[in-house]
Enzyme design. Structure first.
Site, PDB file in Angstrom:
ATOM      1  N   LYS A   1     -12.763  -1.552   5.758  1.00 46.02           N
ATOM      2  CA  LYS A   1     -11.994  -2.558   6.483  1.00 46.02           C
ATOM      3  C   LYS A   1     -12.540  -2.698   7.903  1.00 46.02           C
ATOM      4  O   LYS A   1     -12.941  -3.763   8.318  1.00 46.02           O
ATOM      5  CB  LYS A   1     -10.510  -2.185   6.531  1.00 46.02           C
ATOM      6  CG  LYS A   1      -9.908  -1.776   5.184  1.00 46.02           C
ATOM      7  CD  LYS A   1      -9.692  -2.950   4.247  1.00 46.02           C
ATOM      8  CE  LYS A   1      -9.468  -2.556   2.804  1.00 46.02           C
ATOM      9  NZ  LYS A   1      -8.273  -1.789   2.534  1.00 46.02           N
TER      10      LYS A   1
ATOM     11  N   ASP B   1      -1.774   6.599   6.375  1.00 44.81           N
ATOM     12  CA  ASP B   1      -2.847   5.776   5.813  1.00 44.81           C
ATOM     13  C   ASP B   1      -3.152   4.679   6.831  1.00 44.81           C
ATOM     14  O   ASP B   1      -2.399   3.714   6.953  1.00 44.81           O
ATOM     15  CB  ASP B   1      -2.393   5.177   4.467  1.00 44.81           C
ATOM     16  CG  ASP B   1      -3.425   4.218   3.868  1.00 44.81           C
ATOM     17  OD1 ASP B   1      -4.490   4.004   4.493  1.00 44.81           O
ATOM     18  OD2 ASP B   1      -3.150   3.693   2.765  1.00 44.81           O
TER      19      ASP B   1
ATOM     20  N   TRP C   1       0.822  -1.217   0.000  1.00 45.44           N
ATOM     21  CA  TRP C   1       0.000   0.000   0.000  1.00 45.44           C
ATOM     22  C   TRP C   1       0.848   1.256   0.000  1.00 45.44           C
ATOM     23  O   TRP C   1       0.541   2.218  -0.709  1.00 45.44           O
ATOM     24  CB  TRP C   1      -0.995  -0.007   1.158  1.00 45.44           C
ATOM     25  CG  TRP C   1      -2.193  -0.862   0.833  1.00 45.44           C
ATOM     26  CD1 TRP C   1      -2.544  -2.038   1.430  1.00 45.44           C
ATOM     27  CD2 TRP C   1      -3.162  -0.629  -0.199  1.00 45.44           C
ATOM     28  NE1 TRP C   1      -3.678  -2.541   0.831  1.00 45.44           N
ATOM     29  CE2 TRP C   1      -4.065  -1.708  -0.164  1.00 45.44           C
ATOM     30  CE3 TRP C   1      -3.331   0.368  -1.160  1.00 45.44           C
ATOM     31  CZ2 TRP C   1      -5.147  -1.813  -1.047  1.00 45.44           C
ATOM     32  CZ3 TRP C   1      -4.403   0.270  -2.046  1.00 45.44           C
ATOM     33  CH2 TRP C   1      -5.294  -0.807  -1.981  1.00 45.44           C
TER      34      TRP C   1
END
Ligand SMILES: *Cc1c(COP(=O)(O)O)cnc(C)c1O
Length: 366
Positions: A202, A178, A104
């Site tokens: 999530k 993040d 990511w």
């Protein structure tokens, strides 16, 4: 949880939502609190939805102890959207430093290159244990507009156990985090953060909502090319109602926030995350059949990737899991193997069921 009627869902995202939240949403689907229509069907500017959104925001602030000089924005575009929206708003077209710890943060780096002068401050690429590089070794440029990191790498199963104190490293740039895949599973030290963002799907609710928590002084510096809907100043000035917000996703997120509060808040979520992940890593480490190479101090409590030493057993492993009501354990396509995601909505009993299966499978094939 004796009343669990459904299988255990270890999906990485979109992911499990607390069953109590789903039941409440189902009960209110046709008529929210006697107003005659459901949340999906009401105006975002009506008093009913304004109340839903205001409560969601207040509850999120309370759960994460967000200081008054931070704004909470409910946006769209997801984590990948923020990979562009953050540099458009914060880079001022200048330098941005990235800490790379997995898939990511690498994606975030690539996207930011379109808007800013990007450098890699540190990377764990090429190491065998994927340990997060010690902040004292990071190369931080004095002129950087911000420093970006991903505090939980969802695919690789790597998590910062504490956020770096950039000031102590002699760096005045704000830290951008993040935290998509572990928000609300641990506290956030806001004195170390300039901006934190997270997609909802999530650990919070349905896809479509992106939460951005940003220090007020960072607003108002967007590049001229920034679309108005993605300009943090515009979004903040309009209380996240510049355009129609993702009303259903905000509503479900709000129910989840109330559920977390009722469970004992973020401290309770963190205690549970420690219990669940400790149990799972212990089971994986106890058998030669399973492999997870992430350094102990960098292992994620939320996403636990593992490999079967004999990869040819993969299909049998997944089929046996499904038979026992253990769903979505297949690993990300980029790394293969297996992955169990243990978000807030996964009860301890679900992880116990997984551990029992891991032990049983290892006894049969070890
Ligand atoms: C899932 C995820 C994203 C991407 O979210 P999208 O909503 O698909 O854009 C970004 N960062 C992290 C850490 C994630 O886990």
């Amino acid at each position: 949880m004796a009343d669990q009627t459904r299988p255990w869902n270890f999906a990485p995202g979109p992911a499990a939502i607390p069953e109590a939240v789903l039941r409440e949403a189902a009960a209110e689907m046709l008529d929210w609190h006697g107003c005659g229509v459901g949340v999906m069907e009401m105006s975002h500017r009506g008093k009913e939805f304004m109340q839903i959104a205001a409560e969601a925001q207040a509850d999120l602030r309370e759960l994460l102890a967000v200081p008054a000089h931070f704004r909470v924005l409910f946006m769209q575009g997801g984590g990948l959207g923020e990979n562009a929206i953050v540099p458009m708003n914060l880079s001022r077209g200048g330098q941005v430093d990235f800490v790379q710890t997995g898939g990511w943060s690498r994606k975030s780096t690539a996207e930011a290159r379109r808007y800013a002068d990007v450098a890699i401050a540190a990377t764990n690429a090429g190491t065998t244990d994927s340990a997060i590089p010690d902040p004292s070794t990071w190369t931080l440029r004095p002129g950087a507009s911000y420093v970006h990191l991903c505090s939980n790498e969802t695919v690789d199963g790597i998590e910062f156990q504490a956020l770096p104190d950039l000031k102590a490293l002699g760096c005045d740039a704000p830290l951008v985090v993040d935290c998509s895949s572990h928000i609300l599973s641990r506290t956030i030290d806001w004195s170390r953060v300039g901006l934190a963002f997270a997609g909802a799907q999530k650990n919070v609710g349905p896809a479509g909502l992106t939460m951005v928590i940003v220090r007020e002084d960072l607003l108002g510096h967007a590049l001229p090319i920034t679309p108005s809907v993605f300009d943090y100043q515009v979004v903040a000035d309009n209380d996240s109602m510049f355009n129609t917000p993702p009303t259903w996703a905000i509503y479900i997120a709000g129910l989840t926030f109330k559920w977390i509060k009722a469970q004992g808040g973020v401290a309770a979520m963190e205690a549970r995350a420690i219990e669940k992940s400790t149990m799972l890593y212990a089971a994986l480490d106890a058998s030669d059949l399973y492999v997870n190479r992430v350094a102990t101090g960098s292992r994620s409590r939320m996403n636990v990737p593992f490999w079967l030493r004999d990869e040819s057993l993969g299909d049998a492993f997944l089929a046996g899991a499904r038979e026992r009501g253990l769903l979505a354990l297949k690993g990300h396509k980029s790394v293969g193997g297996m992955r169990a995601s243990l978000y807030n909505a996964m009860p301890v009993d679900g992880v116990k069921a997984l551990v029992a299966y891991l032990d049983e499978f290892a006894a049969r094939h070890g």
